[in-house]
Structures are given as structure tokens and as C-alpha cells.
Write a protein that holds these residues in place. Structure first.
Motif, PDB file in Angstrom:
ATOM      1  N   ARG A 295     -25.755  13.599  38.445  1.00  0.00           N
ATOM      2  CA  ARG A 295     -24.495  13.424  37.721  1.00  0.00           C
ATOM      3  C   ARG A 295     -24.354  14.476  36.636  1.00  0.00           C
ATOM      4  NH1 ARG A 295     -23.664   8.010  35.530  1.00  0.00           N
ATOM      5  NH2 ARG A 295     -24.780   7.386  37.404  1.00  0.00           N
TER       6      ARG A 295
ATOM      7  N   ARG B 287     -21.407  15.636  33.333  1.00  0.00           N
ATOM      8  CA  ARG B 287     -20.110  15.497  32.664  1.00  0.00           C
ATOM      9  C   ARG B 287     -19.132  16.458  33.317  1.00  0.00           C
ATOM     10  NH1 ARG B 287     -19.575  13.504  27.294  1.00  0.00           N
ATOM     11  NH2 ARG B 287     -21.570  12.774  26.483  1.00  0.00           N
TER      12      ARG B 287
ATOM     13  N   CYS C 188     -17.871   7.777  30.971  1.00  0.00           N
ATOM     14  CA  CYS C 188     -19.037   7.935  30.110  1.00  0.00           C
ATOM     15  C   CYS C 188     -19.096   6.759  29.134  1.00  0.00           C
ATOM     16  CB  CYS C 188     -18.923   9.249  29.332  1.00  0.00           C
ATOM     17  SG  CYS C 188     -20.210   9.492  28.119  1.00  0.00           S
TER      18      CYS C 188
ATOM     19  N   TYR D  33     -17.962  11.335  34.052  1.00  0.00           N
ATOM     20  CA  TYR D  33     -18.952  12.024  34.866  1.00  0.00           C
ATOM     21  C   TYR D  33     -18.458  12.186  36.292  1.00  0.00           C
ATOM     22  CZ  TYR D  33     -22.614  11.096  31.370  1.00  0.00           C
ATOM     23  OH  TYR D  33     -23.377  11.054  30.245  1.00  0.00           O
TER      24      TYR D  33
ATOM     25  N   VAL E 116     -20.355  12.107  39.923  1.00  0.00           N
ATOM     26  CA  VAL E 116     -21.641  11.643  40.442  1.00  0.00           C
ATOM     27  C   VAL E 116     -21.682  11.853  41.954  1.00  0.00           C
ATOM     28  CG1 VAL E 116     -23.250   9.710  40.535  1.00  0.00           C
ATOM     29  CG2 VAL E 116     -21.590   9.853  38.659  1.00  0.00           C
TER      30      VAL E 116
END
Lengths: 176, 176
Positions: free
Chosen positions: B60, B62, B95, B103, B105
Motif C-alpha cells: 500500500r 499513500r 487513511c 491509500y 492498496v
């Protein structure tokens, strides 16, 4: 050249060269794009189109040639040209000898905009790329990537401007 | 380094290196994109997203980090992720400590698709790039373009995977 990794995986030197190429080219384009856009309202992609047309005979190229020189799909080229044609920097013209074909033509306004933007762009290319490297690095990099292009089954090499072309009067003052 | 051309224009060696970089990187991406799309339904851009997430802690990142690693604007990243999230290869997560942050992922399906596509992609990188060059060319190219990236005020270098990172167990089997 087989490296230490099995099944054709890339070894460290190979992976570093490949990743550096992908990441640096993307980063350089993003930085130069931002600079061109802020000062001249042109994207890096717009600038590329204007340069390639400015170097073509009579400032015109068949759409198929232009797409190939820029490594764009037909739809990608259409998107790229939409704003340039709307802003009057490029026009589309029908090919008189081929009903299916059409040309992209640089306008006088397009050439003016290109000439206005070129000094900033070249200064950016120097600051972010050329001036960071030794002469020998530039030579090896150019030669290696021309080898790569020479292998591709395309006319992409034409966009490079060979040494012979560079000496022709028609390309004096051509824009980087 | 000032060359023979006035007002900072590029000389022949400089222009060849710059053009070869721009044209070869675009051409390689287009060729690899076509191969990936035909065999695995992934674009080169999709593949890049999956690789970068696969190498991140807990798969993951940001959004802001991902955009920076891929040299994309926020809107460019959104477009890039739209299809990947629709196909279930990447998910977006809020987040927990920063209401403004989210994020990207990698999903299990995303990792499976990446692993399935990687052999073809690596074979393409070899065929169109690595195997066309001498070891010395690869070393100079990697080193020169890392110098260029090191100058950029960004975290783009992280995407390169340094030698140290390559030796960490967590990135064993990381995908090029």
C-alpha cells in the motif's frame, strides 16, 4: 548477458538501467511539462507535436507518420491534436491523393508559439538533463538508445535528426 | 559544455542524447504496452502501478506517494487507477490518521495478475532493450539517469530500487 538470475529475470545492472530509463524519462517529461504549461500554456506533448511538424517538409505530416514519430495510437494522436487544433496551432487537411488519409499542418501561429516556448524548454533540458552529465555519458546514452531505436520495426529513428539531417540547410535553426 | 551553438542551444551530442531518450522511452513504452495489453489486458501504466504497489510495505502507498513515484499529477493518478479499481486489482482505502489522505492498496487479484504478466514483460524488456546493449552501455545509462534523478527535487529515486533495497529479503522476488 544472461546474468545471475534464473529464467531471464533482470540482474542488478540490467534492472537499474531499465528502471532509471523509465523513471527518469517520466520525471523529466513531468518537470518540463509543468514548466512549459506554466509559462506558455503548452504541454510537453503539445510541444513535441509542434517540433516534429516544424521539422517536416512544408510543416506537414500524414497523421499516420505523425503518430508513428510520436509513438502514439491513432486515438492517442486525435486526443493530442484536439486542443492544438482548437487553439489554431495545428490544422487538419485532407490528403488530395488519398481519400482515407489526412495531414496535420503547423500553422503560422503554431510556429510562433513554438519559437516563443523553445528557449525556456531548451534551458530546462540543459538544467534538468544535459548539464548534469559528462560529455562521455551523453555520447554513450545517445548511442545506446539509438541502438535500441534502430532495432524497433518503426520509423521512430526519423525523429532523432541524424547527423546528416542536422547539416542540411533546411533544418538550420530546428528546435530541440 | 557550452558547445558550438549560441544562446544555450543544444549541440549535436546533446541533442542526440536528449532526443534518443525521449523517442526511445516513448517507443519502448508503446511496444511493451501493446504486448502487455494483447496478452494480459494491462497497459504499461497499469503494470507500473501494480509493480510499485507490490514493492511497497503491506502493498500500500499513500496516493500522494504513488503519484510522485509515477510522476503523475493527482488527476493523472485518478485516471490511471479508475480501471484498476473497477477490475478489482487495486482498492482505495481511507487513511485512518488523516481524513484528507487515502491509500492505494494492491489486492490479491492484482498481485496474481502482476505475477502472470511479469514473465512476458521481462522478456519484452530483454528483447527490446537489455539484450541490445553491452554491459558497459547499461552501466553508463543507469548511472547517468540516476544522476539526473538525483538532481530532481522529488522522491522519484525510491522507485529505482537501490542495491541495498535489492538485497533486503522483503524485495526478493520483486518484479521489474
Amino acid at each position: 548477458m544472461t546474468g545471475v538470475v534464473a529464467v531471464g529475470w533482470l540482474d542488478e545492472v540490467e534492472a537499474r538501467a531499465w528502471r532509471a530509463l523509465v523513471v527518469a524519462s517520466a520525471r523529466l517529461k513531468a518537470v518540463l511539462d509543468a514548466e512549459l504549461m506554466a509559462a506558455h500554456g503548452l504541454s510537453f506533448g503539445d510541444y513535441e507535436v509542434l517540433v516534429v511538424l516544424s521539422e517536416a517538409s512544408e510543416h506537414r505530416l500524414r497523421m499516420s507518420e505523425l503518430a508513428e514519430l510520436l509513438s502514439l495510437s491513432p486515438s492517442g494522436l486525435t486526443r493530442r491534436l484536439d486542443r492544438l487544433t482548437r487553439d489554431g496551432l495545428v490544422t487538419r487537411e485532407q490528403c488530395p491523393f488519398d481519400k482515407r488519409g489526412s495531414y496535420a499542418v503547423l500553422t503560422a501561429e503554431g510556429l510562433t508559439r513554438l519559437r516563443a516556448a523553445a528557449p525556456l524548454h531548451v534551458e530546462g533540458v540543459r538544467r534538468h538533463f544535459v548539464d548534469l552529465l559528462e560529455r562521455r555519458q551523453l555520447e554513450v546514452l545517445g548511442s545506446a538508445l539509438e541502438d535500441v531505436l534502430g532495432h524497433c520495426p518503426s520509423r521512430g529513428m526519423r525523429a532523432l535528426g541524424t547527423a546528416d539531417q542536422a547539416r542540411e540547410p533546411s533544418t538550420q535553426g530546428s528546435l530541440p
